[in-house]
Enzyme design. Structure first.
Site, PDB file in Angstrom:
ATOM      1  N   ASP A  94       6.899  41.328  72.664  1.00 47.24           N
ATOM      2  CA  ASP A  94       7.999  41.524  71.711  1.00 47.24           C
ATOM      3  C   ASP A  94       8.653  42.894  71.730  1.00 47.24           C
ATOM      4  O   ASP A  94       9.770  43.049  71.257  1.00 47.24           O
ATOM      5  CB  ASP A  94       7.505  41.240  70.286  1.00 47.24           C
ATOM      6  CG  ASP A  94       7.177  39.772  70.083  1.00 47.24           C
ATOM      7  OD1 ASP A  94       7.720  38.940  70.832  1.00 47.24           O
ATOM      8  OD2 ASP A  94       6.386  39.468  69.176  1.00 47.24           O
ATOM      9  N   ASP A 128      10.620  46.018  68.364  1.00 50.34           N
ATOM     10  CA  ASP A 128       9.989  45.185  67.344  1.00 50.34           C
ATOM     11  C   ASP A 128       9.293  46.064  66.308  1.00 50.34           C
ATOM     12  O   ASP A 128       9.901  46.473  65.335  1.00 50.34           O
ATOM     13  CB  ASP A 128       9.018  44.203  67.992  1.00 50.34           C
ATOM     14  CG  ASP A 128       8.498  43.175  66.999  1.00 50.34           C
ATOM     15  OD1 ASP A 128       9.232  42.848  66.043  1.00 50.34           O
ATOM     16  OD2 ASP A 128       7.366  42.698  67.158  1.00 50.34           O
ATOM     17  N   ASP A 169       0.957  46.950  65.923  1.00 49.56           N
ATOM     18  CA  ASP A 169       0.506  45.631  65.466  1.00 49.56           C
ATOM     19  C   ASP A 169      -0.988  45.486  65.713  1.00 49.56           C
ATOM     20  O   ASP A 169      -1.476  45.770  66.819  1.00 49.56           O
ATOM     21  CB  ASP A 169       1.237  44.513  66.207  1.00 49.56           C
ATOM     22  CG  ASP A 169       2.653  44.295  65.705  1.00 49.56           C
ATOM     23  OD1 ASP A 169       3.128  45.116  64.896  1.00 49.56           O
ATOM     24  OD2 ASP A 169       3.283  43.316  66.135  1.00 49.56           O
ATOM     25  N   ARG A 192       6.809  47.706  56.015  1.00 49.43           N
ATOM     26  CA  ARG A 192       5.540  47.501  56.730  1.00 49.43           C
ATOM     27  C   ARG A 192       4.815  48.813  57.019  1.00 49.43           C
ATOM     28  O   ARG A 192       4.649  49.213  58.160  1.00 49.43           O
ATOM     29  CB  ARG A 192       5.758  46.730  58.037  1.00 49.43           C
ATOM     30  CG  ARG A 192       6.364  45.362  57.829  1.00 49.43           C
ATOM     31  CD  ARG A 192       6.371  44.548  59.111  1.00 49.43           C
ATOM     32  NE  ARG A 192       6.902  43.205  58.879  1.00 49.43           N
ATOM     33  CZ  ARG A 192       6.923  42.236  59.797  1.00 49.43           C
ATOM     34  NH1 ARG A 192       6.433  42.462  61.006  1.00 49.43           N
ATOM     35  NH2 ARG A 192       7.417  41.053  59.509  1.00 49.43           N
TER      36      ARG A 192
END
Length: 391
Positions: free
Chosen positions: A189, A213, A217, A269
């Site tokens: 991504d 992105d 993660d 986030r």
């Protein structure tokens, strides 16, 4: 004359202290830092005051805290020292001297350093082998403008003092895998660092920004991760903990987020959590647009002694919860000793208990008063120290 004599005595005393700090190895690093007036967090205080840190780089592995524990599996007599001398990249047949050769081809305990300042443009995602340390201290290393880093089914990895930015999505293709064999890799991504089924991972003192992105993660059953001393900036989606709402294996995920600097110009986030548990402590938040901390699927969070500075325009609320889920009452979002400026607010879970990290002895650390957060995060991000200067 008496005053001049007193000044001379004082200067000799100061000089004696400085000499003792530099040349007396028995003096603890903690005492050194106090003597020279440095304000460091617990991780940095473990190695930075040592003027000989370049000769003892592996000391870093004993300095980690939080769920990652100590990184002593990354050091020892069988350690392989590897120096990157070539910024080029071949995703299938990497040449010796390149980053990919050291990170993917060589197996065992590998400590990677860099010969000089470099800008590395990876042709495909770099899949990092277990027991690998990427140590960018002393040079200015950028991984930028294409593929970036992936930790796939690997363990015991340190990524330290690297600038990772402008990462882009990648089409499926062949790439050297973390076991030294070429594998087929699907669509990627465009994250700066992505963890997939990884464990015991320490991400420390990196600068991450402007990727397609997200910046970091932690997905698909990854756990025992510490994210510390990083500078996250100029990004919409910053940090995702948990793959997706349906991936229940992430209930076992445990992540420590400590001493990081978020901002400027981060939207959301920081982190967003699904299913698992995060201990978020002593971080500095310089605003947000949508929210700072959020999630779904009954995550647990202990936010402790963070400094939240709300944006001048936009939401003042720190937290966000995804609506429309039956388990909405299972949320555990708690704020303990946090500080809020410019109108910031934190909606906490009412009643119940504050989830504890339950750290082991080697994982534990003292969360300091929020008044010290600005100073403890002042050095966040990749270091600017040269080969001859202190960090």
């Amino acid at each position: 004359m008496a005053s001049q004599g007193t000044n001379n005595i004082f200067m000799r005393y100061v000089l004696a202290i400085v000499i003792a700090i530099i040349f007396t190895p028995k003096l603890s690093f903690a005492k050194q830092s106090k003597l020279i007036g440095l304000k460091m967090n617990m991780i940095d205080e473990c190695w930075r005051p040592n003027p000989e840190w370049r000769r003892h780089r592996q000391q870093l592995a004993t300095c980690s805290v939080g769920y990652v524990g100590k990184m002593t599996n990354n050091i020892g007599k069988d350690l392989i020292h590897y120096k990157v001398t070539d910024p080029n990249d071949d995703p299938i047949n990497p040449e010796p001297g390149t980053l990919r050769y050291g990170a993917s081809v060589i197996q065992g305990k590998v400590w990677i350093t860099f010969q000089r300042d470099m800008q590395i443009r990876l042709m495909k995602s770099l899949l990092i082998s277990s027991f690998t340390t990427i140590d960018g201290r002393g040079v200015n290393v950028h991984i930028t403008d294409n593929a970036c880093l992936m930790i796939f089914k690997a363990t015991d990895i340190i990524i330290h003092s690297i600038r990772i930015h402008n990462c882009k999505a990648q089409a499926p293709g062949m790439v050297m895998g973390p076991n030294g064999k070429v594998i087929s890799l699907g669509q990627v991504d465009g994250d700066a660092i992505r963890l997939v089924t990884a464990s015991k991972i320490w991400i420390d003192h990196n600068t991450l920004y402007e990727s397609e992105d997200g910046l970091l993660d932690v997905t698909r059953g990854s756990t025992n991760v510490t994210i510390s001393n990083n500078w996250f900036r100029e990004q919409d989606k910053v940090m995702l903990l948990g793959h997706d709402d349906g991936y229940v294996r992430d209930k076992n995920m445990k992540v420590t987020v400590v001493y990081n600097h978020f901002g400027p110009n981060c939207n959301q986030r920081m982190p967003r959590i699904r299913h698992g548990y995060a201990h978020v402590a002593n971080n500095l938040y310089l605003g947000w647009v949508q929210y700072a901390i959020g999630g779904s699927m009954g995550p647990s969070l202990k936010s402790e002694a963070n400094l939240f500075i709300a944006p001048n325009v936009g939401s003042k609320e720190v937290t966000w919860r995804k609506d429309g889920y039956k388990n909405v009452d299972k949320w555990e979002f708690y704020s303990v000793r946090d500080a809020f400026e410019n109108g910031a607010s934190f909606v906490v879970t009412k009643g119940g208990r504050v989830p504890k990290p339950n750290y082991s002895k080697e994982q534990g650390f003292k969360v300091v008063d929020v008044k010290s957060v600005r100073s403890l995060t002042k050095s966040s991000g990749a270091f600017k120290c040269s080969k001859t200067s202190i960090c």
